[in-house]
Design a protein around this motif. Structure first.
Motif, PDB file in Angstrom:
ATOM      1  N   PRO A   3       0.813  -1.229   0.000  1.00 58.40           N
ATOM      2  CA  PRO A   3       0.000   0.000   0.000  1.00 58.40           C
ATOM      3  C   PRO A   3       0.841   1.273   0.000  1.00 58.40           C
ATOM      4  CG  PRO A   3      -0.617  -1.447   1.830  1.00 58.40           C
ATOM      5  CD  PRO A   3       0.529  -2.080   1.143  1.00 58.40           C
ATOM      6  N   ILE A   4       2.020   1.218   0.616  1.00 61.48           N
ATOM      7  CA  ILE A   4       2.835   2.439   0.655  1.00 61.48           C
ATOM      8  C   ILE A   4       3.379   2.778  -0.731  1.00 61.48           C
ATOM      9  CG2 ILE A   4       5.042   1.373   1.248  1.00 61.48           C
ATOM     10  CD1 ILE A   4       5.245   3.789   3.316  1.00 61.48           C
ATOM     11  N   VAL A   5       3.711   1.743  -1.534  1.00 61.65           N
ATOM     12  CA  VAL A   5       4.194   1.981  -2.901  1.00 61.65           C
ATOM     13  C   VAL A   5       3.051   2.511  -3.759  1.00 61.65           C
ATOM     14  CG1 VAL A   5       5.139   0.875  -4.971  1.00 61.65           C
ATOM     15  CG2 VAL A   5       6.035   0.267  -2.731  1.00 61.65           C
ATOM     16  N   ALA A   6       1.858   1.977  -3.575  1.00 61.35           N
ATOM     17  CA  ALA A   6       0.697   2.445  -4.327  1.00 61.35           C
ATOM     18  C   ALA A   6       0.379   3.890  -3.972  1.00 61.35           C
ATOM     19  CB  ALA A   6      -0.504   1.548  -4.044  1.00 61.35           C
ATOM     20  N   ASP A   7       0.473   4.211  -2.695  1.00 61.08           N
ATOM     21  CA  ASP A   7       0.250   5.603  -2.281  1.00 61.08           C
ATOM     22  C   ASP A   7       1.319   6.519  -2.879  1.00 61.08           C
ATOM     23  OD1 ASP A   7      -1.987   4.962  -0.844  1.00 61.08           O
ATOM     24  OD2 ASP A   7      -0.954   4.914   1.116  1.00 61.08           O
ATOM     25  N   GLY A   8       2.552   6.064  -2.915  1.00 61.16           N
ATOM     26  CA  GLY A   8       3.645   6.856  -3.494  1.00 61.16           C
ATOM     27  C   GLY A   8       3.435   7.106  -4.973  1.00 61.16           C
ATOM     28  N   LEU A   9       3.017   6.069  -5.695  1.00 58.90           N
ATOM     29  CA  LEU A   9       2.753   6.225  -7.133  1.00 58.90           C
ATOM     30  C   LEU A   9       1.574   7.162  -7.386  1.00 58.90           C
ATOM     31  CD1 LEU A   9       3.323   2.583  -8.419  1.00 58.90           C
ATOM     32  CD2 LEU A   9       4.787   4.583  -8.769  1.00 58.90           C
ATOM     33  N   GLY A  10       0.545   7.050  -6.537  1.00 59.70           N
ATOM     34  CA  GLY A  10      -0.611   7.938  -6.679  1.00 59.70           C
ATOM     35  C   GLY A  10      -0.232   9.391  -6.417  1.00 59.70           C
ATOM     36  N   LEU A  11       0.573   9.604  -5.392  1.00 64.66           N
ATOM     37  CA  LEU A  11       1.028  10.949  -5.064  1.00 64.66           C
ATOM     38  C   LEU A  11       1.920  11.507  -6.166  1.00 64.66           C
ATOM     39  CD1 LEU A  11       0.914  13.133  -2.909  1.00 64.66           C
ATOM     40  CD2 LEU A  11       2.899  12.073  -1.825  1.00 64.66           C
ATOM     41  N   MET A  12       2.771  10.651  -6.729  1.00 66.99           N
ATOM     42  CA  MET A  12       3.636  11.080  -7.826  1.00 66.99           C
ATOM     43  C   MET A  12       2.801  11.476  -9.038  1.00 66.99           C
ATOM     44  SD  MET A  12       6.480   8.939  -9.989  1.00 66.99           S
ATOM     45  CE  MET A  12       5.209   7.952 -10.753  1.00 66.99           C
ATOM     46  N   ALA A  13       1.801  10.679  -9.381  1.00 72.18           N
ATOM     47  CA  ALA A  13       0.937  10.987 -10.517  1.00 72.18           C
ATOM     48  C   ALA A  13       0.171  12.281 -10.290  1.00 72.18           C
ATOM     49  CB  ALA A  13      -0.027   9.829 -10.773  1.00 72.18           C
ATOM     50  N   PHE A  14      -0.307  12.487  -9.072  1.00 71.56           N
ATOM     51  CA  PHE A  14      -1.018  13.726  -8.750  1.00 71.56           C
ATOM     52  C   PHE A  14      -0.092  14.934  -8.887  1.00 71.56           C
ATOM     53  CE2 PHE A  14      -2.318  16.938  -5.618  1.00 71.56           C
ATOM     54  CZ  PHE A  14      -3.561  17.268  -6.143  1.00 71.56           C
ATOM     55  N   GLY A  15       1.106  14.828  -8.370  1.00 69.78           N
ATOM     56  CA  GLY A  15       2.070  15.926  -8.444  1.00 69.78           C
ATOM     57  C   GLY A  15       2.461  16.238  -9.879  1.00 69.78           C
ATOM     58  N   MET A  16       2.736  15.204 -10.664  1.00 65.13           N
ATOM     59  CA  MET A  16       3.120  15.421 -12.055  1.00 65.13           C
ATOM     60  C   MET A  16       1.951  15.983 -12.850  1.00 65.13           C
ATOM     61  SD  MET A  16       5.533  12.108 -12.732  1.00 65.13           S
ATOM     62  CE  MET A  16       5.947  12.535 -14.395  1.00 65.13           C
ATOM     63  N   GLY A  17       0.751  15.541 -12.560  1.00 63.54           N
ATOM     64  CA  GLY A  17      -0.432  16.076 -13.229  1.00 63.54           C
ATOM     65  C   GLY A  17      -0.655  17.538 -12.893  1.00 63.54           C
ATOM     66  N   THR A  18      -0.429  17.881 -11.624  1.00 65.96           N
ATOM     67  CA  THR A  18      -0.576  19.276 -11.202  1.00 65.96           C
ATOM     68  C   THR A  18       0.427  20.167 -11.935  1.00 65.96           C
ATOM     69  OG1 THR A  18      -1.318  18.555  -9.031  1.00 65.96           O
ATOM     70  CG2 THR A  18      -0.531  20.820  -9.216  1.00 65.96           C
ATOM     71  N   VAL A  19       1.664  19.737 -12.029  1.00 64.58           N
ATOM     72  CA  VAL A  19       2.691  20.513 -12.736  1.00 64.58           C
ATOM     73  C   VAL A  19       2.350  20.630 -14.213  1.00 64.58           C
ATOM     74  CG1 VAL A  19       5.110  20.509 -13.433  1.00 64.58           C
ATOM     75  CG2 VAL A  19       4.516  20.000 -11.083  1.00 64.58           C
ATOM     76  N   PHE A  20       1.886  19.547 -14.808  1.00 65.42           N
ATOM     77  CA  PHE A  20       1.529  19.566 -16.226  1.00 65.42           C
ATOM     78  C   PHE A  20       0.399  20.562 -16.485  1.00 65.42           C
ATOM     79  CE2 PHE A  20      -0.921  17.889 -19.841  1.00 65.42           C
ATOM     80  CZ  PHE A  20       0.065  17.895 -20.805  1.00 65.42           C
ATOM     81  N   VAL A  21      -0.635  20.526 -15.667  1.00 63.49           N
ATOM     82  CA  VAL A  21      -1.760  21.459 -15.836  1.00 63.49           C
ATOM     83  C   VAL A  21      -1.285  22.893 -15.641  1.00 63.49           C
ATOM     84  CG1 VAL A  21      -3.955  22.198 -14.810  1.00 63.49           C
ATOM     85  CG2 VAL A  21      -3.534  19.783 -15.260  1.00 63.49           C
ATOM     86  N   PHE A  22      -0.440  23.135 -14.649  1.00 63.50           N
ATOM     87  CA  PHE A  22       0.077  24.476 -14.412  1.00 63.50           C
ATOM     88  C   PHE A  22       0.862  24.978 -15.619  1.00 63.50           C
ATOM     89  CE2 PHE A  22       3.626  27.182 -13.102  1.00 63.50           C
ATOM     90  CZ  PHE A  22       2.925  28.270 -12.623  1.00 63.50           C
ATOM     91  N   LEU A  23       1.707  24.138 -16.191  1.00 62.67           N
ATOM     92  CA  LEU A  23       2.497  24.561 -17.352  1.00 62.67           C
ATOM     93  C   LEU A  23       1.616  24.844 -18.566  1.00 62.67           C
ATOM     94  CD1 LEU A  23       5.621  22.248 -17.038  1.00 62.67           C
ATOM     95  CD2 LEU A  23       5.453  24.687 -16.535  1.00 62.67           C
ATOM     96  N   ILE A  24       0.576  24.051 -18.771  1.00 60.32           N
ATOM     97  CA  ILE A  24      -0.351  24.310 -19.874  1.00 60.32           C
ATOM     98  C   ILE A  24      -1.051  25.652 -19.666  1.00 60.32           C
ATOM     99  CG2 ILE A  24      -2.466  23.501 -21.002  1.00 60.32           C
ATOM    100  CD1 ILE A  24       0.028  21.892 -21.727  1.00 60.32           C
ATOM    101  N   LEU A  25      -1.518  25.914 -18.441  1.00 61.57           N
ATOM    102  CA  LEU A  25      -2.149  27.201 -18.136  1.00 61.57           C
ATOM    103  C   LEU A  25      -1.175  28.358 -18.334  1.00 61.57           C
ATOM    104  CD1 LEU A  25      -4.263  26.313 -14.980  1.00 61.57           C
ATOM    105  CD2 LEU A  25      -5.091  26.790 -17.296  1.00 61.57           C
ATOM    106  N   LEU A  26       0.074  28.162 -17.972  1.00 62.33           N
ATOM    107  CA  LEU A  26       1.091  29.186 -18.147  1.00 62.33           C
ATOM    108  C   LEU A  26       1.317  29.498 -19.625  1.00 62.33           C
ATOM    109  CD1 LEU A  26       3.155  30.939 -16.591  1.00 62.33           C
ATOM    110  CD2 LEU A  26       4.783  29.076 -16.884  1.00 62.33           C
ATOM    111  N   ILE A  27       1.317  28.473 -20.460  1.00 59.27           N
ATOM    112  CA  ILE A  27       1.474  28.681 -21.901  1.00 59.27           C
ATOM    113  C   ILE A  27       0.313  29.502 -22.449  1.00 59.27           C
ATOM    114  CG2 ILE A  27       1.428  27.498 -24.138  1.00 59.27           C
ATOM    115  CD1 ILE A  27       3.068  25.259 -22.792  1.00 59.27           C
TER     116      ILE A  27
END
Length: 79
Positions: A3-27
């Motif tokens: 479960p800790i690895v699954a939580d880590g992967l979920g958190l990583m995906a959320f963080g990367m998605g947040t950065v991706f959305v922010f960069l698209i909005l910035l463009i």
């Protein structure tokens, strides 16, 4: 998978998605701002500079010949 690895992967995906959305909005924001600046603050047409004429008086003809020879010699050495 633990479960800790699954939580880590979920958190990583959320963080990367947040950065991706922010960069698209910035463009989009920078594109819109650029278009607004060009529309409302157009660049002024450059004013042509007046050509300054070298004064014909007081220029030594021998000095001009020496300068021309020096320039010619310099250019021939660059080739």
């Amino acid at each position: 998978m633990s479960p800790i690895v699954a939580d880590g992967l979920g958190l990583m995906a959320f963080g990367m998605g947040t950065v991706f959305v922010f960069l698209i909005l910035l463009i989009f924001a920078t594109t819109i701002m650029s278009k607004l600046v060009v529309k409302y603050f157009p660049e002024a047409a450059p004013v042509p500079a007046k050509a300054k004429k070298a004064p014909a008086q007081g220029v030594d003809s021998q000095l001009l010949k020496v300068l021309a020879a020096a320039v010619k010699e310099h250019r021939s050495r660059q080739k």
